[in-house]
Design an enzyme around this catalytic site. Structure first.
Site, PDB file in Angstrom:
ATOM      1  N   ASP A  21      57.804 -18.638  27.054  1.00  0.00           N
ATOM      2  CA  ASP A  21      58.548 -19.743  27.665  1.00  0.00           C
ATOM      3  C   ASP A  21      59.081 -19.398  29.045  1.00  0.00           C
ATOM      4  O   ASP A  21      60.071 -19.965  29.497  1.00  0.00           O
ATOM      5  CB  ASP A  21      59.725 -20.189  26.763  1.00  0.00           C
ATOM      6  N   LYS A  24      55.013 -20.204  32.619  1.00  0.00           N
ATOM      7  CA  LYS A  24      53.675 -19.865  33.137  1.00  0.00           C
ATOM      8  C   LYS A  24      52.927 -21.116  33.581  1.00  0.00           C
ATOM      9  O   LYS A  24      52.174 -21.104  34.540  1.00  0.00           O
ATOM     10  CB  LYS A  24      52.849 -19.151  32.059  1.00  0.00           C
ATOM     11  N   GLY A  48      53.372 -23.862  24.113  1.00  0.00           N
ATOM     12  CA  GLY A  48      53.716 -25.242  24.459  1.00  0.00           C
ATOM     13  C   GLY A  48      54.121 -25.322  25.908  1.00  0.00           C
ATOM     14  O   GLY A  48      54.931 -24.530  26.357  1.00  0.00           O
ATOM     15  N   GLN A 232      51.839 -17.035  25.128  1.00  0.00           N
ATOM     16  CA  GLN A 232      52.983 -16.255  24.638  1.00  0.00           C
ATOM     17  C   GLN A 232      53.321 -15.199  25.708  1.00  0.00           C
ATOM     18  O   GLN A 232      53.122 -15.451  26.870  1.00  0.00           O
ATOM     19  CB  GLN A 232      52.701 -15.615  23.266  1.00  0.00           C
TER      20      GLN A 232
HETATM   21  P1  IMP Z   1      53.905 -17.513  15.552  1.00  0.00           P
HETATM   22  O1  IMP Z   1      53.158 -17.187  16.782  1.00  0.00           O
HETATM   23  O2  IMP Z   1      54.028 -18.988  15.288  1.00  0.00           O
HETATM   24  O3  IMP Z   1      53.400 -16.752  14.370  1.00  0.00           O
HETATM   25  O4  IMP Z   1      55.423 -17.002  15.768  1.00  0.00           O
HETATM   26  C1  IMP Z   1      55.745 -15.616  15.854  1.00  0.00           C
HETATM   27  C2  IMP Z   1      56.883 -15.403  16.853  1.00  0.00           C
HETATM   28  O5  IMP Z   1      56.405 -15.679  18.157  1.00  0.00           O
HETATM   29  C3  IMP Z   1      58.082 -16.324  16.650  1.00  0.00           C
HETATM   30  O6  IMP Z   1      59.253 -15.614  17.019  1.00  0.00           O
HETATM   31  C4  IMP Z   1      57.830 -17.459  17.626  1.00  0.00           C
HETATM   32  O7  IMP Z   1      59.020 -18.099  17.993  1.00  0.00           O
HETATM   33  C5  IMP Z   1      57.211 -16.686  18.775  1.00  0.00           C
HETATM   34  N1  IMP Z   1      56.340 -17.506  19.602  1.00  0.00           N
HETATM   35  C6  IMP Z   1      55.053 -17.844  19.367  1.00  0.00           C
HETATM   36  N2  IMP Z   1      54.562 -18.587  20.389  1.00  0.00           N
HETATM   37  C7  IMP Z   1      55.537 -18.696  21.291  1.00  0.00           C
HETATM   38  C8  IMP Z   1      55.627 -19.310  22.578  1.00  0.00           C
HETATM   39  O8  IMP Z   1      54.670 -19.902  23.108  1.00  0.00           O
HETATM   40  N3  IMP Z   1      56.835 -19.199  23.196  1.00  0.00           N
HETATM   41  C9  IMP Z   1      57.889 -18.510  22.665  1.00  0.00           C
HETATM   42  N4  IMP Z   1      57.841 -17.920  21.488  1.00  0.00           N
HETATM   43  C10 IMP Z   1      56.684 -18.003  20.798  1.00  0.00           C
END
Ligand code: IMP
Length: 420
Positions: A21, A24, A48, A232
């Protein structure tokens, strides 16, 4: 563009340096017009980014931020995990706004498909973990971990499945469901998963390619420019991040290259993106997390709520060891420090300089306590803001080339030389 960008070479990657977040999307959107191909190598709909299309805000999860630029080729690489209904929805949203990407979208046949079953397993695991000692990871519940797990244990469905006939796809799903019934004691809804595959096949079959590495290589030989959009961020990396509180993909530039099938020798620049402060969504350590009052101030000023889940983000301060770590790991050649204006009201800004006994050691940086929002020239920035940015350069040995001062595309200070 009002100010020309520095020379980023033929291939440039944009990589998050913190816990995601960082913003980017904005720099990718801004740079995209100078590149021919925009590519994403890893991750899925856990990402997102908000894109404003004809004055209306849309949140996209799979389509890269650069996709709005007409005529640019958009690539979704083999390292991605793709939830097909989400991708179809995003394509439709863009079409309704008059942006057609189907004729320039390339999806690797080797990317994996995220099924509804993966989301169910993700939710189930999170529920179970929340009752156990370690607690939940706080995933986005988009099925990311289970989809990558299926990929690693070699039972996942790849996008190339969409080339099968409807009958063959049903057989493939039945074979998958049998394995999941055995290993997870979960009944996969073959009929409904099958409907999603049939719907996706109709729209996407023409976009699937089994030769994405060759396609990229040929484009580069033909002198086309490639912009790689990381997903990410570094501290969420499955190998190098704060395991187990990480995502399930490789989020560094190395992961992006692997996910696309691109040889490292092509990479000319790598922009590290970090907020002027720091946020984290989900569980896990956060040494420089602010106290409640200041955290709330950062959250409100920075609109720090997750684009994918709407969750309030945990807010805090820069931690220089993390920035140095991310810079070394990815080989950042430039920084994009985002949301500088969020700090505009502070007299002093705490910055974590090192870790001692498991805690952050802070130094107070002079604040500027004046508006930087919307400023677009280095010389217009208050002296204390320049000092703050120069401090990041000195501490990480990476130049701050781009500084974000507001949400608009144009709210960016660009400079090509170090002002130490
Ligand atoms: P997952 O990727 O849904 O399995 O989540 C694993 C961890 O990564 C969690 O702490 C999410 O909040 C974090 N996470 C995954 N994608 C994002 C992103 O695009 N932005 C911020 N945190 C993310």
């Amino acid at each position: 563009m009002s100010t020309p960008s520095p020379d980023l070479g033929q291939v440039c990657a944009v990589i998050g340096a913190q816990w995601g977040d960082e913003g980017k999307g904005k720099i990718v959107d801004r740079l995209a017009e100078e590149f021919d191909v925009i590519a994403r190598g890893c991750g899925g709909a856990n990402a997102g980014h908000t894109i404003v299309v004809q004055g209306k805000k849309h949140v996209f999860h799979l389509v890269p931020s650069g996709a709005l630029h007409a005529g640019k080729t958009v690539v979704l690489g083999a390292g991605m995990v793709i939830h097909l209904p989400t991708l179809l929805e995003e394509i439709e949203t863009l079409e309704q706004a008059g942006v057609n990407i189907l004729d320039r979208l390339i999806i690797s046949g080797s990317a994996h498909i995220v099924l509804e079953a993966h989301k169910a397993i993700d939710a189930r695991l999170e529920e179970h973990r929340s009752k156990s000692t370690g607690g939940a990871i706080g995933t986005t519940k988009r099925g990311i971990g289970p989809a990558y797990a299926d990929k690693s244990r070699r039972i996942g469905l790849r996008v190339e499945v969409l080339r099968q006939s409807a009958t063959e796809m049903t057989q493939t799903l039945h074979a998958y469901a049998e394995q999941i019934a055995h290993s997870e004691q979960l009944a996969v809804d073959v009929a409904s998963e099958g409907e999603h595959l049939v719907a996706a096949k109709k729209v996407l079959e023409g976009c699937i390619r089994s030769d994405v590495p060759e396609f990229l290589h040929e484009n580069l030989q033909a002198k086309k420019r490639l912009l790689i959009e990381g997903a990410q961020a570094t501290l969420l990396d499955i190998d190098h991040g704060s395991y187990p509180y990480v995502t399930s993909s490789a989020t560094t530039v190395m992961g992006a290259l692997q996910g696309l099938g691109l040889a490292p020798r092509w990479l000319r620049s790598c922009i590290g993106v970090a907020k002027a402060y720091c946020t984290r969504v989900g569980s896990g350590g956060f040494l420089t997390e602010a106290d409640e009052q200041r955290g709330e101030m950062l959250r409100e000023r920075g609109h720090e709520y997750g684009a994918t889940t709407g969750r309030p983000r945990r807010c805090g301060w820069l931690h220089l060891p993390d920035l140095r770590y991310a810079a070394r790991l990815n080989g950042f050649t430039h920084w994009n420090i985002t949301k500088l204006d969020v700090l505009d009201t502070l007299e002093h800004i705490p910055v974590g300089t090192e870790t001692a006994n498991g805690k952050a050691v802070y130094r107070d940086q002079q604040g500027w306590n004046t508006a930087t929002a919307g400023l677009r020239a280095w010389n217009d920035l208050p002296k204390a803001a320049q000092t703050y940015l120069s401090m990041i350069e000195k501490e990480t040995n990476v130049p701050v080339t781009f500084t974000g001062t507001g949400p608009a595309r144009e709210d960016l200070v660009i400079r090509s030389v170090l002002h130490n």
